[in-house]
Motif scaffolding. Structure first.
Motif, PDB file in Angstrom:
ATOM      1  N   VAL A 112      49.587  35.009  -6.201  1.00 56.03           N
ATOM      2  CA  VAL A 112      50.795  35.728  -5.991  1.00 56.03           C
ATOM      3  C   VAL A 112      50.141  36.854  -5.188  1.00 56.03           C
ATOM      4  O   VAL A 112      49.183  37.659  -5.764  1.00 56.03           O
ATOM      5  CB  VAL A 112      51.218  36.447  -7.104  1.00 56.03           C
ATOM      6  N   CYS A 113      50.755  37.295  -3.889  1.00 53.94           N
ATOM      7  CA  CYS A 113      50.205  38.122  -2.978  1.00 53.94           C
ATOM      8  C   CYS A 113      51.187  39.712  -3.205  1.00 53.94           C
ATOM      9  O   CYS A 113      52.354  39.528  -2.921  1.00 53.94           O
ATOM     10  CB  CYS A 113      50.081  37.742  -1.717  1.00 53.94           C
ATOM     11  N   LEU A 114      50.490  40.771  -3.402  1.00 52.00           N
ATOM     12  CA  LEU A 114      51.388  41.993  -3.216  1.00 52.00           C
ATOM     13  C   LEU A 114      50.789  42.731  -2.203  1.00 52.00           C
ATOM     14  O   LEU A 114      49.827  42.224  -1.447  1.00 52.00           O
ATOM     15  CB  LEU A 114      51.147  42.706  -4.590  1.00 52.00           C
ATOM     16  N   GLU A 115      51.134  43.948  -1.927  1.00 49.00           N
ATOM     17  CA  GLU A 115      50.630  44.481  -0.560  1.00 49.00           C
ATOM     18  C   GLU A 115      49.326  44.957  -0.681  1.00 49.00           C
ATOM     19  O   GLU A 115      48.677  44.822   0.356  1.00 49.00           O
ATOM     20  CB  GLU A 115      51.768  45.743  -0.524  1.00 49.00           C
ATOM     21  N   GLU A 116      48.931  45.395  -1.814  1.00 53.41           N
ATOM     22  CA  GLU A 116      47.422  45.866  -1.759  1.00 53.41           C
ATOM     23  C   GLU A 116      46.637  45.061  -3.107  1.00 53.41           C
ATOM     24  O   GLU A 116      45.755  45.671  -3.471  1.00 53.41           O
ATOM     25  CB  GLU A 116      47.300  47.354  -1.956  1.00 53.41           C
ATOM     26  N   CYS A 137      46.090  46.873   3.513  1.00 53.28           N
ATOM     27  CA  CYS A 137      47.659  47.123   3.331  1.00 53.28           C
ATOM     28  C   CYS A 137      47.909  45.759   4.103  1.00 53.28           C
ATOM     29  O   CYS A 137      47.308  45.598   5.058  1.00 53.28           O
ATOM     30  CB  CYS A 137      47.941  48.197   4.059  1.00 53.28           C
ATOM     31  N   ASN A 138      48.773  44.895   3.500  1.00 50.72           N
ATOM     32  CA  ASN A 138      49.260  43.856   3.787  1.00 50.72           C
ATOM     33  C   ASN A 138      50.736  43.500   3.377  1.00 50.72           C
ATOM     34  O   ASN A 138      51.248  42.830   2.748  1.00 50.72           O
ATOM     35  CB  ASN A 138      48.560  42.598   3.022  1.00 50.72           C
ATOM     36  N   GLN A 139      51.305  44.343   4.445  1.00 53.59           N
ATOM     37  CA  GLN A 139      52.845  44.497   4.326  1.00 53.59           C
ATOM     38  C   GLN A 139      53.766  43.167   4.486  1.00 53.59           C
ATOM     39  O   GLN A 139      54.640  43.022   3.947  1.00 53.59           O
ATOM     40  CB  GLN A 139      53.353  45.611   5.359  1.00 53.59           C
ATOM     41  N   LEU A 140      53.248  42.249   5.099  1.00 57.48           N
ATOM     42  CA  LEU A 140      53.734  41.144   5.350  1.00 57.48           C
ATOM     43  C   LEU A 140      53.409  40.021   4.583  1.00 57.48           C
ATOM     44  O   LEU A 140      54.036  38.818   4.408  1.00 57.48           O
ATOM     45  CB  LEU A 140      53.466  40.485   6.932  1.00 57.48           C
TER      46      LEU A 140
END
Length: 448
Positions: A112-116, A137-140
């Motif tokens: 599960v990927c969240l923004e940070e 930071c990984n907004q996409l």
């Protein structure tokens, strides 16, 4: 398999589309329902395996041909639901501190990927085995998980200013290597089926590189174009690992052939005794000429070009691409934002265009997706009503606020990842049967 989503607007009837890990099925979510299709006979028809009413979804991930499906809804973008679609039951759900941007599955792990941050679950019991915190930071929600159990690697951006790829061993739970793939930030990453190779593209989108995921060495460098920078939307190895396909915000889809035998021969200088006037002379000439040229120019000489291409009706339409073998024939599948699934044959001659075989309408509410008769692959006038699967589109602020309000009234609102809500007393058995894969690819099940 890798792709990027744009925000999904339910009010305009947008649809979510995603292939499973080995390109044997397709998930399609419309407003208020979702369906699973078999791709085994996609040359002629798109058979519906399953359909059910649901909340509006912006993420669906099916585990290979099993009955396990992970979903995230627009109404509750912080909650992951794991379902057994054959039994039409929810097995468990998990809530997170922020919006879920991507979910990736293989037979060992669920990511599960969240923004940070990234949460790594053991897929056998859904317990959290590791958390990677404070990621750039990984907004996409850009990340990739190898479909291989033997080389079970997780990849994610290692920087917001440069194209660094961090490779993490998801079984032994330690960082494996960091690859400085590009000068500019990453836009796309995808593992080969074996997990031993990873393809990357940067925000410029002109060069695609393939690296060893085990030691970070560069294996291939492929040039998508020279004239303009583009946004790569989809990047995927073929199921046979001999091709790589990419799509962007332009109208062209590029297919690259990964000739490993030629690369190996080049590395070892192996040449036949009678090829001096052919390959050897060209190589000698290119080395001589490029020795006098700037590095940027010599790079262009050494980069591979597209083996084949597809030109679609218009630019600016997001498309998710995959190459797989269907009934012993290699096929290019393109799930497009305008609501269609295109099926192409792949030519045997380098430089040729692929031939359009079928175009299926994904928005029809019946037992099959319709085969749309097409006189030319340049047909136009299609509606843009599909979001493309993979790294998820972020729900609107209003949807996120509504989800937070709903969570406030939910007894599990503060539940930490690692605790779950069971679908019943037999949830454990149900989960085990779903992971095992008791649903044949061509089966049929529906719920209304």
């Amino acid at each position: 398999m890798m792709s990027l989503l744009g925000p999904r607007d339910v009010d305009t009837g947008e649809v979510f589309v995603n292939f499973n890990q080995n390109i044997t099925s397709l998930a399609v979510a419309t407003s208020g329902s979702y369906s699973l299709y078999s791709l085994s006979s996609v040359d002629s028809t798109l058979d519906k395996i399953y359909n059910t009413k649901s909340d509006d979804l912006f993420l669906i991930e099916r585990l290979f041909e099993s009955s396990l499906v992970a979903i995230v809804s627009q109404r509750a973008p912080r909650k992951l639901k794991v379902c057994h679609f054959k039994k039409q039951s929810e097995i468990c759900n998990y809530s997170y501190s922020n919006t879920i941007l991507a979910v990736k599955l293989n037979r060992e792990r669920l990511i599960v990927c969240l923004e940070e941050s990234l949460y790594i679950h053991n897929i056998q019991d859904m317990k959290v085995v590791h958390t990677i915190r404070d990621t750039p930071c990984n907004q996409l929600g850009l990340c990739a998980l190898s479909s291989s159990s033997e080389h079970c690697y997780l990849a994610y951006p290692g920087s917001v200013t440069a194209g660094e790829v961090q490779i993490f061993d998801a079984i032994n739970l330690h960082a494996k290597t960091m690859i400085p793939a590009h000068d500019t930030p990453l836009a796309a990453i995808a593992f080969s089926p074996s997990g031993t190779e990873i393809a990357t593209a940067s925000e410029r989108g002109t060069v695609i590189r393939v690296f060893s995921s085990q030691d970070g060495s560069r294996l291939f460098e492929l040039r998508r174009g020279l004239k303009r920078c583009v946004s790569i939307v989809s990047l995927s190895f073929s199921t046979c690992a001999e091709y790589l396909v990419s799509s962007s915000n332009t109208e062209t889809v590029h297919i690259f052939r990964l000739d490993r035998s030629a690369a190996e021969n080049n590395d070892h200088g192996k040449q036949s005794s009678d090829d001096w006037m052919g390959y050897s002379f060209f190589r000698f000439l290119s080395k001589t000429v490029t020795s006098y040229l700037p590095t940027q120019v010599t790079d262009v000489f050494s980069q591979g070009r597209a083996f084949a291409s597809v030109t679609l009706p218009e630019a600016g339409v997001r498309r998710m691409c995959a190459i797989t073998t269907i009934q012993k024939q290699l096929r290019l599948l393109i799930a497009s934002q305008d609501g269609y699934l295109y099926v192409y044959s792949i030519p045997s001659i380098e430089g040729a265009e692929c031939q359009l075989l079928k175009r299926h309408d994904l928005r029809l509410d019946d037992s099959y997706a319709m085969d749309v008769k097409v006189d030319s692959h340049h047909a136009s006038g299609l509606n843009s009503n599909v979001c493309i699967g993979g790294a998820a589109g972020v729900p609107s602020a209003a949807a996120a606020a509504a989800a937070a309000a709903a969570a406030a009234g939910d007894g599990k609102a503060n539940e930490k990842p690692g605790s779950s809500s069971s679908g019943g007393a037999n949830a454990g058995a149900s989960y085990a049967s779903a992971v095992k894969g008791d649903e044949p690819a061509g089966g049929s099940s529906s719920s209304t």
